[in-house]
Design an enzyme around this catalytic site. Structure first.
Site, mmCIF file in Angstrom:
data_model
loop_
_atom_site.group_PDB
_atom_site.id
_atom_site.type_symbol
_atom_site.label_atom_id
_atom_site.label_comp_id
_atom_site.label_asym_id
_atom_site.label_seq_id
_atom_site.Cartn_x
_atom_site.Cartn_y
_atom_site.Cartn_z
ATOM 1 C CG ASP A 1 33.571 55.808 40.865
ATOM 2 O OD1 ASP A 1 33.855 55.756 39.652
ATOM 3 O OD2 ASP A 1 34.068 55.048 41.714
ATOM 4 C CB THR B 1 35.819 50.092 44.898
ATOM 5 O OG1 THR B 1 36.596 49.045 44.327
ATOM 6 C CG2 THR B 1 36.629 50.825 45.947
ATOM 7 C CG ASP C 1 32.248 50.545 41.053
ATOM 8 O OD1 ASP C 1 32.884 49.518 40.781
ATOM 9 O OD2 ASP C 1 32.753 51.673 41.165
#
Length: 1119
Positions: free
Chosen positions: A756, A413, A411
């Site tokens: 997440d 972020t 990912d």
């Protein structure tokens, strides 16, 4: 404070799930009053200051009972229960009993031997020590089983500590003193008001207070796979339920052992399944064990034959009846009563017990029980160290799998970036502002829209903490917090906005990776049924749903094609600068009409998380749809099934800056040097993703960056064709991420993927290693993952690769060491037995060797720390052999050298004058002879009268049996000592298994290795000097200086030999991506080249989910 409700009442209330019982307690308000709490402000300041002492004494603490663990004595009993050890114990007991009983009655041969070879004292001494071997073996078995049990106990404690650490790291959001706080999981009390967001796990048995669209996954408790709505009519939730949708507040009514899950945990036993590597090593250990049993049987048969043949071919000799040592005359035709012809002394059959002991000991040595132990020790050690490196390992197999990871789908972020969200520029009501706050006057209407959207259209658990003299701290979702900071910069107080609208919220739609936006519907005029609908989300998706825009005065204007193109250009400008562009929009419309409500039946056997994953609720294409949603009933209230966010009015574009972590570029390059392909898989704008990917060297010239919808529209063949170049997948949905992982795995790659959110669960499960984010990850994502990255940092992922490779290498080091010891020990004992030299390594000595090469070597080699060199090599592949070509070469070279040394000592050691063992392993004297018959001569000792004999030169005599036996024991001691010290130095050689030449590299950093080697050397020295008969070695002081030097020199040679060994070439070995029976055959390859079939269709890779996925893929194939 007195509580008017008991823990048992609360437990029964939640267990029975009867609203009537809640009403009988006075409803929510009555229950809160009985618990001494408040539904809005939570527990009081007074209780917080007292640390809830009285409350916890009544209702308990939020710590679950631990599953039942085995204590030390249970583990010791398990270790001693091993069948081979039991047989060895029985044989040792028999030997002990016979040693104490039989020597009291001497046979005639022993009596004759006294006359010529022994003094009476020597015979008595031998009789008294004949029981020692049996006792020593029993003591050795006791020590070995105790050490094994201690090792297992220590390992179990480490695993429990790490498991408990996971619980300690979990946090919960509660309201206390009227403020939202984040507290440790164990600090939750009965009476706490708990704030829950999508992806959270319920930390206590609780009752619903308020919320929006709350759905829970109750499968952990009930096994039901369909999500359950939670509202005022179904208000009860249990600890362990997972919130799959919505958000809200619940009142804790039961914690720890006073919960349903707590009662279940009390009855559980803590059984950990073996990891794949442990299972493979069990198979290898079984194979080696069978070979060892064959050798043991072979040795026993030969030793028995060498004893049995003389017994069966024995011919008695006539002797005088009153003197067995005097042979009868040979010229008599018949013998009278004064002569006897004694039969064979079958009491010597006790030797067979010794042979049984040797054979069983060979089995004990051969069965490498240390292999699974080495894996466990290495895993336990690495898990502890990985935790220090911000990697919380939830599943042991992940340590092993990361060693051969070939692809990381990361990912963006928070993993590649710092997750420090800040709005740095924007476009508001038709006007640009290059810095925050805007310098121009904002129309009041637009200001209200902006601040209310920022404050209300987010999780209420997202908050800002202002502390004097310190920067503002953010709690909760970082993007939401960036908008809260922006609203404060505009002069608003988001707390006041939330309080003013606390009863005005009509409906919420939380942000998801698929929808790319969040929605909040607020009553504008409840009497007229009018609603204001706030939207916040990905710029291009929100823009596509807009039909108008607010101008500089705050008036709505048509969003013409020209203006739309200009705004799209503005959005792209933000993205190319690495900013994350988000849009704010709104729409005023009527509330849902109850008369239009339809009945919705959830899919049987599917949860929200599954539906999100499979794209069954909404896909990227649906995100651009302008169709009006269905109306459904939520209890008595009509609500929208999906957000009615069409015909929106756009009024803001905001650019969020999330800086790249400074350590990420170097970490990405380290992965690439290690042969690992790093891919960015993000939900962000393509241009933003490309900018960040270039900065951290993920996107290189010639690399491919595409969006999720484009990837999803491709055929399987097209997707596979672009995989080698695909480096960035932007605007990706969870389904896109899962399909990418699936495609990579089918191409033989070993894939780690980060996630997440709730929607990432299937991708995390599908990957070989699921990596959940510890800071921003939801509880559901963490529980689906194999490793939790505690600091959300990509650098920590790289460390997990290092530790994984370290574990794999440590196991290989141990295998190389143990196989070398096994081969040499079994060969030298077998050859000695066949050639009538007996077992040159005694049973008690083999047990000590077994402890060195099992328990102690597992500790020494299983705790080697990773080095940077581990990231300089390519992955070995999914199906790499445990025993590499380098290891085979090393084992062959060192085993050959050690065998050559030991056999030379065994057969020619007596010819080395400095060893002083001239008569070792020579024939003893004839027991029926009245004169010495040995063929070995020794120098006479002063003051001793020897029988006259012309066989030896002057000053020498034929050796007595005692002297032959004494020198044989000395030579055996030299062989045993040389063998053990060869293993000590070979243990140093085994620190490197990939053809590295410097075996001393960083040896001083591994204190455990040095400690184990030191203990081995000290104990071996004490054995040689002091142990004597107890260890079947030479009596005190053991060996002389020349003999010690010989042992050490021969052992030290193994180190330079290891260096020379690295220069011997071995066949090149390519990493195996496929099993031999799963990969394409030669015939299939030919057909592929001729165009009759595609290579992709030939491959089905074994994988942790393949068995479950095969049937699904047959019935539902992705495009």
């Amino acid at each position: 404070m007195e509580f008017t409700v008991t823990p048992v009442q609360l437990q029964e209330l939640v267990r029975h799930k009867k609203v009537e019982e809640l009403v009988a307690l006075g409803g929510l308000e009555g229950l809160a009053e009985k618990l001494g709490t408040h539904l809005k402000t939570g527990l009081s300041k007074e209780e917080v200051d007292s640390n809830f002492a009285h409350r916890r004494s009544v209702f308990g603490i939020n710590v679950l009972p631990e599953p039942k663990h085995k204590n030390f004595f249970q583990l010791w009993f398990e270790a001693i229960k091993d069948l081979t050890l039991i047989i060895l114990i029985i044989a040792a007991v028999v030997s002990l009993v016979l040693g104490l009983a039989i020597p009291e009655d001497l046979g005639y041969q022993d009596a004759c031997l006294v006359n010529v070879t022994y003094s009476e004292d020597e015979v008595i001494s031998d009789q008294q020590s004949s029981w020692i071997e049996g006792a020593a073996i029993l003591a050795a078995v006791l020590v070995a089983s105790t050490v094994t049990a201690g090792n297992n106990y220590s390992k179990e404690r480490q695993f429990r500590a790490l498991s408990n650490q996971e619980e300690r790291d979990r946090t919960v959001k509660v309201i206390r003193k009227g403020e939202l706080e984040t507290i440790p999981y164990a600090e939750v009390n009965v009476g706490d008001v708990i704030a829950l967001d999508t992806g959270d796990e319920v930390p206590a048995d609780s009752v619903y207070i308020s919320g929006f669209g709350m759905k829970v996954d109750s499968s952990k408790m009930t096994g039901e796979t369909t999500d359950m709505k939670i509202n005022a009519s179904r208000p009860f939730v249990h600890l362990g339920y997972k919130l799959t949708d919505g958000s809200g507040y619940v009142l804790a009514c039961g914690v720890g052992q006073h919960t349903e899950w707590g009662k279940t945990m009390e009855s559980l036993h803590d059984e950990k399944p073996d990891t794949p590597l442990q299972e493979n090593l069990d198979v290898l250990a079984g194979t080696i064990g069978k070979f060892g049993m064959s050798v043991a049987l072979f040795v026993f048969i030969f030793l028995s034959l060498w004893w049995l043949i003389p017994a069966l071919t024995y011919e008695c000799e006539w002797v005088y009846a009153d003197d067995y040592c005097a042979p009868a005359p040979t010229n008599i035709s018949s013998y009278g009563s004064e002569y006897v012809c004694p039969s064979y002394d079958w009491s010597q059959a006790v030797d067979l017990i010794d042979y049984v002991i040797i054979a069983i000991t060979i089995v004990v040595v051969a069965v490498p029980e240390g292999l699974p132990l080495a894996v466990t020790i290495s895993l336990a050690y690495s898990m502890k160290q990985m935790y220090a490196d911000k990697n919380l390992v939830r599943h042991l197999k992940a340590c092993e799998t990361m060693s051969n990871c070939t692809n990381i789908c990361s990912d963006k972020t928070g993993t590649l970036t710092e997750n420090c969200m800040t709005i740095v520029r924007g476009w508001l009501s038709g006007r640009d502002f290059p810095e925050v706050p805007p310098k121009f006057e904002i129309p009041k209407h637009v200001l209200r829209l902006t601040t209310e959207n920022c404050a209300l259209n987010c999780a209420y658990s997202s908050n800002l903490l202002h502390k004097e003299g310190k920067p503002v701290e953010t709690v909760g979702n970082k993007t939401d917090c960036a908008f809260l900071i922006f609203s404060e910069a505009l002069g608003a107080n988001y707390h006041e906005i939330r309080d003013q609208n606390s009863d005005n919220i009509y409906q919420r739609f939380t942000f998801s990776s698929t929808r790319k936006r969040s929605n909040c519907l607020v009553w504008l005029d409840q009497s007229k049924g009018l609603i204001r609908h706030y939207v916040k989300g990905a710029a291009e998706i929100v823009l596509r749903r807009c039909a108008s825009v607010l101008d500089a005065e705050g008036n709505p204007a048509e969003l013409s094609d020209e203006l739309r193109a200009k705004i799209e250009e503005e959005i792209q400008g933000y993205a190319t600068k690495g900013l994350r562009p988000l849009c704010l929009a709104f729409r005023d419309h009527l509330a849902a009409d109850p008369s239009k409500a339809i009945e919705v039946t959830p899919k049987e056997g599917s949860s929200s998380a599954d539906q999100h994953q499979e794209g069954e609720t909404e896909t990227i294409e649906d995100a651009f749809s302008t169709a009006e949603p269905n109306v459904v009933m939520d209890d008595t209230k009509a609500v929208y099934e999906t957000a009615p966010d069409t015909n929106l009015t756009l009024y803001a574009i905001l650019g969020i800056h999330d800086p790249l972590r400074p350590e990420v570029p170097a970490a990405v390059r380290a992965c690439q040097d290690a042969g690992i392909t790093v891919r960015m898989v993000t939900g962000d704008n393509l241009l933003t993703a490309e900018h960040i990917a270039r900065d951290c060297f993920i996107l290189k010239p010639g690399g491919l960056a595409i969006e999720g919808p484009e990837f999803a529209s491709m055929s399987k063949k097209q997707q596979i064709e672009i995989l080698p170049k695909l480096q960035v997948l932007a605007r990706s949905s969870p389904t896109d991420k899962k399909n990418l992982v699936k495609r990579l795995i089918k191409q033989g790659e070993v894939v780690a993927v980060t996630g997440d959110g709730t929607n990432d669960v299937q991708a995390l499960k599908k990957a070989d290693v699921g990596l959940a984010m510890g800071l921003r990850g939801t509880d559901i994502a963490k529980q689906a993952a194999d490793i939790v990255i505690l600091d959300d940092n990509f650098k920590s992922i790289v460390k997990s690769v290092m530790w994984g490779r370290s574990v794999y290498d440590n196991i290989r080091k141990f295998i190389q060491f143990q196989l070398t010891v096994n081969v040499v020990a079994l060969a030298v004992v077998a050859i000695g037995a066949v050639t009538q030299k007996g077992a040159c390594l005694k049973a008690i000595q083999l047990l000590w060797v077994n402890m060195i090469m099992d328990t102690m070597a597992a500790l020494a080699l299983g705790t080697e720390q990773p080095t940077a060199a581990l990231l300089k090599r390519k992955p070995f592949g999914r199906y790499d052999r445990l025993i590499s070509n380098y290891m085979i070469r090393n084992i062959a070279v060192h085993a050959t050298y050690q065998l050559a040394v030991l056999l030379t000592l065994l057969y020619a050691g007596r010819f080395f004058p400095w060893l002083s063992v001239d008569c070792a392993y020579t024939d003893v004297n004839d027991p029926l002879s009245t004169t010495l018959t040995s063929t070995c001569c020794l120098e006479n000792s002063e003051g001793v009268v020897y029988p006259s004999d012309t066989y030896c030169p002057d000053g020498e005599h034929r050796a007595f049996d005692s002297e032959i036996n004494e020198q044989t024991v000395v030579l055996q001691t030299v062989i045993f000592n040389t063998f053990v010290f060869c293993q000590v130095f070979n243990e140093v050689n085994s620190r490197k298994v990939n053809n590295e030449w410097n075996v001393w590299e960083k040896i001083w950093t591994n204190w455990m290795f040095l400690l184990i080697v030191g203990i081995t050397v000290v104990i071996q020295t004490l054995i040689i000097v002091f142990a004597g008969d107890w260890m079947s070695v030479a009596p005190y002081p053991g060996l002389n200086l020349a003999q010690w030097v010989t042992c050490l020199v021969l052992a030290v040679i193994t180190v330079p030999l290891g260096l020379l060994c690295t220069q011997i070439p071995v066949p090149a070995y390519e990493p195996k991506k496929f099993k031999e029976d799963d990969g394409p055959s030669i015939w299939e390859k030919c057909k592929a080249k001729l165009g009759f079939t595609t290579p992709e269709s030939q491959v089905l890779l074994p994988h942790k989910d393949n068995d479950k996925e095969k049937e699904k893929e047959k019935s539902a194939e992705e495009p």
